[in-house]
Write a protein that holds these residues in place. Sequence first.
Motif, mmCIF file in Angstrom:
data_model
loop_
_atom_site.group_PDB
_atom_site.id
_atom_site.type_symbol
_atom_site.label_atom_id
_atom_site.label_comp_id
_atom_site.label_asym_id
_atom_site.label_seq_id
_atom_site.Cartn_x
_atom_site.Cartn_y
_atom_site.Cartn_z
ATOM 1 N N ILE A 3 -53.885 22.003 11.064
ATOM 2 C CA ILE A 3 -53.326 21.269 12.204
ATOM 3 C C ILE A 3 -52.092 20.535 11.675
ATOM 4 O O ILE A 3 -52.178 19.834 10.660
ATOM 5 N N ALA A 4 -50.968 20.688 12.366
ATOM 6 C CA ALA A 4 -49.710 20.093 11.912
ATOM 7 C C ALA A 4 -49.731 18.566 12.019
ATOM 8 O O ALA A 4 -50.662 17.992 12.581
ATOM 9 N N ASP A 5 -48.684 17.909 11.513
ATOM 10 C CA ASP A 5 -48.524 16.467 11.695
ATOM 11 C C ASP A 5 -48.298 16.165 13.178
ATOM 12 O O ASP A 5 -47.818 17.010 13.936
ATOM 13 N N ASN A 6 -48.624 14.921 13.561
ATOM 14 C CA ASN A 6 -48.299 14.426 14.906
ATOM 15 C C ASN A 6 -48.904 15.250 16.034
ATOM 16 O O ASN A 6 -48.316 15.370 17.110
ATOM 17 N N VAL A 7 -50.075 15.781 15.787
ATOM 18 C CA VAL A 7 -50.795 16.486 16.847
ATOM 19 C C VAL A 7 -51.789 15.519 17.485
ATOM 20 O O VAL A 7 -52.438 14.741 16.797
ATOM 21 N N GLN A 8 -51.898 15.566 18.808
ATOM 22 C CA GLN A 8 -52.902 14.780 19.505
ATOM 23 C C GLN A 8 -53.851 15.728 20.228
ATOM 24 O O GLN A 8 -53.411 16.659 20.890
ATOM 25 N N LEU A 9 -55.130 15.462 20.071
ATOM 26 C CA LEU A 9 -56.144 16.307 20.710
ATOM 27 C C LEU A 9 -56.919 15.425 21.680
ATOM 28 O O LEU A 9 -57.475 14.402 21.279
ATOM 29 N N THR A 10 -56.960 15.816 22.936
ATOM 30 C CA THR A 10 -57.674 14.989 23.916
ATOM 31 C C THR A 10 -59.192 15.168 23.756
ATOM 32 O O THR A 10 -59.668 16.110 23.117
ATOM 33 N N GLY A 11 -59.932 14.259 24.370
ATOM 34 C CA GLY A 11 -61.381 14.155 24.162
ATOM 35 C C GLY A 11 -62.130 15.466 24.359
ATOM 36 O O GLY A 11 -61.866 16.206 25.289
ATOM 37 N N LEU A 24 -49.656 24.651 14.824
ATOM 38 C CA LEU A 24 -48.548 24.495 13.876
ATOM 39 C C LEU A 24 -47.418 23.672 14.471
ATOM 40 O O LEU A 24 -46.436 23.372 13.797
ATOM 41 N N GLN A 25 -47.539 23.288 15.727
ATOM 42 C CA GLN A 25 -46.497 22.585 16.463
ATOM 43 C C GLN A 25 -47.033 21.218 16.883
ATOM 44 O O GLN A 25 -48.106 21.137 17.474
ATOM 45 N N ALA A 26 -46.275 20.156 16.576
ATOM 46 C CA ALA A 26 -46.670 18.834 17.071
ATOM 47 C C ALA A 26 -46.783 18.875 18.588
ATOM 48 O O ALA A 26 -46.079 19.647 19.244
ATOM 49 N N GLY A 27 -47.640 18.033 19.152
ATOM 50 C CA GLY A 27 -47.822 18.020 20.603
ATOM 51 C C GLY A 27 -49.238 17.620 20.941
ATOM 52 O O GLY A 27 -50.020 17.272 20.055
ATOM 53 N N THR A 28 -49.549 17.692 22.239
ATOM 54 C CA THR A 28 -50.882 17.304 22.713
ATOM 55 C C THR A 28 -51.608 18.541 23.230
ATOM 56 O O THR A 28 -51.012 19.340 23.943
#
Lengths: 356, 356, 356
Positions: A282-290, A299-303
Amino acid sequence: MKSTQFRLDELARHVNGQVIGHSDLSISALASLAAADAQSISFVSHEKHLADAQQSHAAALIVTEQLRLRLPQQQNFIVVENPYLAFALLSHVFEHKVLARGIEATAQIAESAIIAEDAYIGHYVVIGEHCVIGSNTIIQAHSTISDGTEIGRDCFIAHHVAFDCAVKVGDRVRIHSNTVIGGEGFGFAPYQAKWHRIAQLGSVRIGHDVRIGSNCSIDRGALDDTILENGVIIDNLVQIAHNVVIGENTAIAAKCGIAGSTKIGKNCILAGGVGVVGHIEIADNVQLTGMSMITKNILQAGTYSSGTSFLETGQWKRAAIRFKQLADVPLTKIVKQLDHMQAQIESLETILKLRK
Amino acid sequence: MKSTQFRLDELARHVNGQVIGHSDLSISALASLAAADAQSISFVSHEKHLADAQQSHAAALIVTEQLRLRLPQQQNFIVVENPYLAFALLSHVFEHKVLARGIEATAQIAESAIIAEDAYIGHYVVIGEHCVIGSNTIIQAHSTISDGTEIGRDCFIAHHVAFDCAVKVGDRVRIHSNTVIGGEGFGFAPYQAKWHRIAQLGSVRIGHDVRIGSNCSIDRGALDDTILENGVIIDNLVQIAHNVVIGENTAIAAKCGIAGSTKIGKNCILAGGVGVVGHIEIADNVQLTGMSMITKNILQAGTYSSGTSFLETGQWKRAAIRFKQLADVPLTKIVKQLDHMQAQIESLETILKLRK
Amino acid sequence: MKSTQFRLDELARHVNGQVIGHSDLSISALASLAAADAQSISFVSHEKHLADAQQSHAAALIVTEQLRLRLPQQQNFIVVENPYLAFALLSHVFEHKVLARGIEATAQIAESAIIAEDAYIGHYVVIGEHCVIGSNTIIQAHSTISDGTEIGRDCFIAHHVAFDCAVKVGDRVRIHSNTVIGGEGFGFAPYQAKWHRIAQLGSVRIGHDVRIGSNCSIDRGALDDTILENGVIIDNLVQIAHNVVIGENTAIAAKCGIAGSTKIGKNCILAGGVGVVGHIEIADNVQLTGMSMITKNILQAGTYSSGTSFLETGQWKRAAIRFKQLADVPLTKIVKQLDHMQAQIESLETILKLRK
């Protein structure tokens, strides 16, 4: 238990704030707007809380200058740029800290262990051979620390924590009750219809300023180590499997599980109940919702999200049956077919118009 | 901590392998290809690791004959049929085992308990009346063992494990830290808008060669017992409710939950985070992928899944709204209607062509 | 362990039932229909169990009058209105209770703590300053109770339970092993790309008749308290975050997680593995089916669900791909378009018919 008194200007200095009102006001508690009384200070971090702030009985409020101007009925303030941060800083002032130092008589400390003189080792703590416990570190009652574990300075280890192998822990690390660090990873070689246990030989390395909640399991690596980098914060009931690497300042909420050998980047946020499969990145600055289920590299930052919204159960059942039907409904083909049929109809209409 | 040295041919004998290279090579560690140094042995289980193997500083490699031929730059090998199994076997050679035997002075052992002479009972362990602890079994510090519990031989019980009723445990069972065996099942009779507790009178029966991870809850049965059959392996943070039966050699990964009275067959694999509802039956040789929600009997061997794939959140929200809409979109009717309309259009086209 | 004998009429009095058959029958166990022997009593709560009841070797059966008439081969009964409730009541008669009272010599009790004379404090329990333990309350081995905690009367606290702040606990509360009450809430203020810990100053308040399973984490509040109202029942491995409020008699099954500041109403039922996001409100009498993900307020009583049904994995993969496609498939527009095209086709057909 007695509570300490602070002057309003003392507290203001603590958060680099400016007092408006009575500098010598005596404050004995930090409280929510609703629960605050005439001895309490509270805070307003957003204008949506202004109504509550107007009705609060707090002796003083931590606010921004803008928010202060909208609270004409209140009299005493600490004005700061970031009230929520100021609240975070003041929470430490009002915290009941463990003041005891030294080693309780009932603790079992191996002879070769090195314990800083100003550490605190609680009742019934068991510390193995060659362990090192740093300065000002607190280890609460009943924690068990296996041979070769090294814990840095200014750490807080709560009750019943188990260090199950020679773990390396940085400074200012906080680990809450009933968590297991360095338990055996779930490694088995299948052979002739049986599971053959792979003894786990790696360890766990925990950086500085890491925080781990209660009832977590952070397994030791199979050969290499499981790694939590500096500044990682983890909530309760989280599973970190063997050989996982969690990057700096990543936050993992309660009930997440990260399967073996997965590598999560820096500054990620995993909301509660997220599951991440093993052997991915998992790349940096990734957000995963509940409650997201992550089954492939990101591989791409994002949610990112998975699952479905909740519905009234009757409605949900109808939708869930349709989800099943989707297996045999060629959606994209339908869209194309619709367009094609629309064209056919229009062509028919044109022909009919021409022949009128 | 000191490490032991082994000759390469010693290790080869241990795994029924053949030495290629220096038989008297001295090996002191088992390591990953990347971390291995000139005192380490490593292994190559698949050709996808050949590049790493070529660059490894390992003193020797465990390989198949085929893989060996593709590693001309490496000099020392143990050649076996199944390198991963050989690695599993060797991991035990390099493991730091608990060598202590006997009963620590701080342990509290009830008079009627029978402890094998060569067992180890750690600090602050509490063992109740009529318990039996078998030969060569290790019970680490702080575990609590209720009256009437019987634990077989060659078992390993880690720290802070609670046996909360008279549990029966087979031989070679491993239970990791902070796990609770035989806690009270969640049984309540609703009556007049209140929950009336049902005292749980059953126990837990654990077969031979069972492995249970850390922070698990394996509840005792309501009347009959909760049963884990021989060879079951369970990862961390798993819930096994009252009266569940898990069949032989079934593997349950971290964070699964099995609700009450459900019966799971033999040789099943539950990936992480799977939830299984109560009072159902799962056949032998069933595999459930991660985070699946199983709500009905599965009577056919095979692999089953639920949930949705993860998506970038914006895209997911659009899909999730459509999932809701599915409740009112008659998918199969649409497909039929499309076919019907297609036929109508074609019929119109034919008519027009005929009338040309 | 010896078992006590009861006469059938004694047991009948206990459940307000009527004996049919031998009043002086001697009963020594409560058992399931299948496991019952000639010394056991069992129960039939539903006609679907009649076949098992007919084959049971139980000495006596608890039944309704209606069920009794359908069991002509059985001879001894206790007839009641609600056999399941009677079973719940009798389970307490046959339970092995902790009979010991007093304080074990190895317990560490602070001088200012007040322990009722008829309480039981197990081995290695640590009780802090100003704690209060009520009459007839059992605290099993290894539990740790922080300064200022107050526990009511007739409570049962199992092994390795940690009270990590000054918790207030009502009467008749049961908390199972390795659970953490009042652990630090997961509160951090993000600032300059780091997480700044917010010391948690609130506590946990637990009402009367609350039940909490094993390996749960019930966090203390940030400023105000986390609250479990009277009669709440919670299964194992449940996360209750800081400042959550759970209303009276709400039942929460294993592996649920409730995020911070969420308020759940009275008489709700959360099935296993449900996740509820923070800062929302759930009304009274709401039921959430297993593994539901609740992301918004639920202001209406009713049953709610999320997720998808499970499928054979090949079929599931096809459905899951279609779920992704839904993001770009305008379902409701398709339905409208279909209706529109149908109208167009019919219009064309009419025209053609007219021109025939």
